[in-house]
Design a protein around this motif. Structure first.
Motif, PDB file in Angstrom:
ATOM      1  N   ASN A 201       0.834  -1.205   0.000  1.00  0.00           N
ATOM      2  CA  ASN A 201       0.000   0.000   0.000  1.00  0.00           C
ATOM      3  C   ASN A 201       0.874   1.263   0.000  1.00  0.00           C
ATOM      4  N   PRO A 202       1.412   1.627  -1.168  1.00  0.00           N
ATOM      5  CA  PRO A 202       2.336   2.781  -1.190  1.00  0.00           C
ATOM      6  C   PRO A 202       1.684   4.120  -0.849  1.00  0.00           C
ATOM      7  N   LEU A 203       0.356   4.172  -0.842  1.00  0.00           N
ATOM      8  CA  LEU A 203      -0.298   5.440  -0.498  1.00  0.00           C
ATOM      9  C   LEU A 203      -0.305   5.684   1.019  1.00  0.00           C
ATOM     10  N   ASP A 204      -0.158   4.626   1.802  1.00  0.00           N
ATOM     11  CA  ASP A 204      -0.275   4.765   3.267  1.00  0.00           C
ATOM     12  C   ASP A 204       0.661   5.823   3.873  1.00  0.00           C
ATOM     13  N   PRO A 205       1.964   5.862   3.518  1.00  0.00           N
ATOM     14  CA  PRO A 205       2.826   6.894   4.127  1.00  0.00           C
ATOM     15  C   PRO A 205       2.344   8.306   3.816  1.00  0.00           C
ATOM     16  N   TYR A 206       1.809   8.509   2.607  1.00  0.00           N
ATOM     17  CA  TYR A 206       1.281   9.840   2.258  1.00  0.00           C
ATOM     18  C   TYR A 206       0.088  10.183   3.152  1.00  0.00           C
ATOM     19  N   LEU A 207      -0.803   9.205   3.335  1.00  0.00           N
ATOM     20  CA  LEU A 207      -2.005   9.463   4.154  1.00  0.00           C
ATOM     21  C   LEU A 207      -1.627   9.744   5.602  1.00  0.00           C
ATOM     22  N   ARG A 208      -0.616   9.013   6.115  1.00  0.00           N
ATOM     23  CA  ARG A 208      -0.184   9.251   7.507  1.00  0.00           C
ATOM     24  C   ARG A 208       0.413  10.645   7.649  1.00  0.00           C
TER      25      ARG A 208
END
Lengths: 142, 196
Positions: A21-28
């Motif tokens: 899930n490469p989007l997770d760090p952006y969302l965090r």
């Protein structure tokens, strides 16, 4: 725990399942939260990614499509989360390995991304750019 | 009726009276923690209600406690104060936010300008915003706006190595890096610009 719907990666023109899930760090980092629409999607979104660029220059990981839930009914897309980037969002915030399972399903595991497939292609990403790749041939666990 | 304060027995009664008042006050506080009627009914429905034996045991325990407090109230007050302090410290600890960055991951102190100059995004297709930290520029701005640049607040670059685990997350399968707000060696805030 339920097996989770995967992300999709378009790589060499093929749609592949992506168990990362490469989007997770952006969302965090940005404090954006989505709501789970069902137990097979606890993260609350599904993204379609693409490897773009040429091998001569560099190849990068881009988010090209998004379906994310602010609530069960309120579904938003790439234009709402990244306005002004219709051609793709470069995932410069992601460093790590992404796992692309391929081939036959050897073992179904009812949880997360734990199911085992015949092959795993791993792409090592650094600041959104592909730095290396490796393939692993899996055997069924007896 | 006159009180003879030079008589030791008067002082003893006064001591016990203070002890009795202490015991009654603490008994009053303990009543606040009693389960509500709803909880009692639920416990009874589940077959977990109190029996006559349990009630007798409670009376015995409370009686012994009252006597102990009456006699040793100075010690009891010290114990109660220490316990309250310990509970408060535990509450404060639980309320503290957890960060991915721990002090051992801090690499070097930097200035905001230096951080921005070294974090331009290199996008092969040139689609990313041409500002420091690219798509995370807004999050960086928010981090700086909440930073508070008074004396003693330091901005540090940090790196969490692959394989480490920290904060609420499991073992990382790649490095994680960003900037942290540090005051006297303690992390008070973080901005993660790269992770997995």
């Amino acid at each position: 725990m339920t097996a989770q719907v995967s992300e999709t990666l378009i790589y060499h023109g093929k749609d592949l399942m992506m168990f990362s899930n490469p989007l997770d760090p952006y969302l965090r980092a940005t404090g954006i939260h989505f709501v789970s629409p069902h137990t097979a999607n606890w993260r609350g979104y599904r993204g379609t990614w693409e490897i773009k660029g040429s091998e001569e220059t560099r190849q990068g990981l881009y988010l090209v499509k998004l379906k994310a839930h602010h609530s069960y009914e309120d579904v938003v897309g790439l234009a709402e989360i990244f306005p002004g980037f219709p051609d793709g969002v470069f995932a410069h915030w992601f460093s790590g390995e992404i796992r692309l399972p391929q081939g036959d399903l050897l073992e179904y595991v009812h949880g997360g991304y734990a199911s085992q497939y015949e092959y795993d292609l791993f792409l090592e990403i650094k600041k959104g750019l592909i730095v290396s790749q490796r393939a692993v041939h899996n055997k069924a666990r007896s | 009726m006159s009180v003879y304060w030079n008589d030791w027995i008067t002082w003893f009664y006064a001591y016990l009276a203070v002890g009795l008042m202490t015991a009654l006050v603490f008994y009053g506080f303990s009543l606040k923690d009693r389960p509500t009627k709803f909880v009692k009914d639920m416990r009874s429905a589940l077959g977990l209600g109190k029996t006559l034996k349990d009630h007798l045991k409670d009376i015995l325990v409370y009686s012994i406690a009252m006597v102990v407090i009456c006699v040793g109230w100075p010690g009891f007050l010290v114990w109660a104060a220490l316990k309250k302090r310990e509970d408060r410290m535990r509450e404060l600890e639980e309320d503290e936010p957890t960060f991915i960055c721990r002090p051992e991951f801090l690499i070097r102190e930097v200035s905001p300008l230096e951080a921005e100059q070294t974090n331009q995004v290199h996008d092969p297709l040139g689609l990313a915003p041409k500002v420091p930290f690219g798509h995370l520029n807004g999050a960086w701005g928010k981090f700086l706006s909440e930073f508070g640049f008074e004396d003693g607040n330091e901005l540090w670059y940090f790196e969490v190595p692959k394989g480490e685990s920290s904060g609420e997350y499991d073992i990382f399968d790649g490095p994680i890096c960003g900037y942290a707000k540090v005051v006297k060696g303690k992390v008070y805030g973080e901005f993660v610009m790269e992770g997995n």
